[in-house]
Each structure stands twice: as structure tokens, then as C-alpha cells.
Design a protein around this motif. Structure first.
Motif, PDB file in Angstrom:
ATOM      1  N   ILE A  59       0.842  -1.205   0.000  1.00  0.00           N
ATOM      2  CA  ILE A  59       0.000   0.000   0.000  1.00  0.00           C
ATOM      3  C   ILE A  59       0.877   1.254   0.000  1.00  0.00           C
ATOM      4  O   ILE A  59       0.609   2.194  -0.741  1.00  0.00           O
ATOM      5  N   LYS A  60       1.927   1.242   0.796  1.00  0.00           N
ATOM      6  CA  LYS A  60       2.829   2.395   0.839  1.00  0.00           C
ATOM      7  C   LYS A  60       3.429   2.666  -0.537  1.00  0.00           C
ATOM      8  O   LYS A  60       3.589   3.817  -0.941  1.00  0.00           O
ATOM      9  N   GLU A  61       3.755   1.615  -1.265  1.00  0.00           N
ATOM     10  CA  GLU A  61       4.392   1.757  -2.573  1.00  0.00           C
ATOM     11  C   GLU A  61       3.413   2.128  -3.681  1.00  0.00           C
ATOM     12  O   GLU A  61       3.820   2.711  -4.680  1.00  0.00           O
ATOM     13  N   THR A  62       2.139   1.805  -3.526  1.00  0.00           N
ATOM     14  CA  THR A  62       1.191   2.001  -4.627  1.00  0.00           C
ATOM     15  C   THR A  62       0.173   3.113  -4.409  1.00  0.00           C
ATOM     16  O   THR A  62      -0.357   3.649  -5.379  1.00  0.00           O
ATOM     17  N   VAL A  63      -0.117   3.444  -3.167  1.00  0.00           N
ATOM     18  CA  VAL A  63      -1.126   4.468  -2.876  1.00  0.00           C
ATOM     19  C   VAL A  63      -0.402   5.734  -2.420  1.00  0.00           C
ATOM     20  O   VAL A  63       0.151   5.775  -1.327  1.00  0.00           O
TER      21      VAL A  63
END
Length: 86
Positions: A59-63
Motif C-alpha cells: 500500500i505504501k508503494e502504490t497508494v
């Protein structure tokens, strides 16, 4: 809403509000994956925590449009997980 994440219980509890935020803000794929994680049964805490670490990292990498309080909580959760799950 501020999140205080300092231990494993907080890491688990953060998954639900994060899921709700993702669902309500167009991040359906990430919300679906996180929902599946929350509903999964793991044979031990180590595996459950590792699954949360992977999901939160993804999530940190994509959002990239999380509000600051969610971003800070996500960072705090990863800090707890990276410190205690190797």
C-alpha cells in the motif's frame, strides 16, 4: 482522526480503518487485498504479522494520496513490524 500505533495489536486494528479509507477513495484493488488479509486465518502470529507487513508495504508503494494521518500510521505500523518481525 489520529492513530497511535506502537504495538502489534495497533497494527492489526489499523487494517480496518485503512481498508475503509481505500474502499471509499477508489483504491479497490488494495482494499480487496487488505480485506482478504484481515479475513484470513494464520497458523501463528508471526505469519499474520508478516502478511500485514507485506500488505502495508505494498500500500505504501502504490497508494500515494493517503491523508497525512493515514500515511503516518502506515509508517508507524511498518516501523513496529520491521522492528519485531524479521
Amino acid at each position: 482522526m489520529a492513530f497511535n500505533i506502537t504495538n502489534h495489536d495497533h497494527v492489526y486494528k489499523f487494517a480496518l480503518p485503512l481498508h475503509d479509507y481505500l474502499s471509499q477513495n477508489g483504491h479497490l484493488e488494495e482494499a480487496r487485498a487488505l480485506g482478504h488479509l484481515v479475513d484470513s486465518c494464520f497458523p501463528n502470529d508471526g505469519e499474520a504479522l508478516e502478511a500485514h507487513r507485506k500488505a502495508y508495504r505494498e500500500i505504501k508503494e502504490t497508494v500515494h494520496d493517503l491523508p497525512p494521518q493515514y500515511q503516518q500510521a502506515l509508517e508507524a505500523a511498518l516501523d513496529v513490524l520491521d522492528t519485531k518481525v524479521k
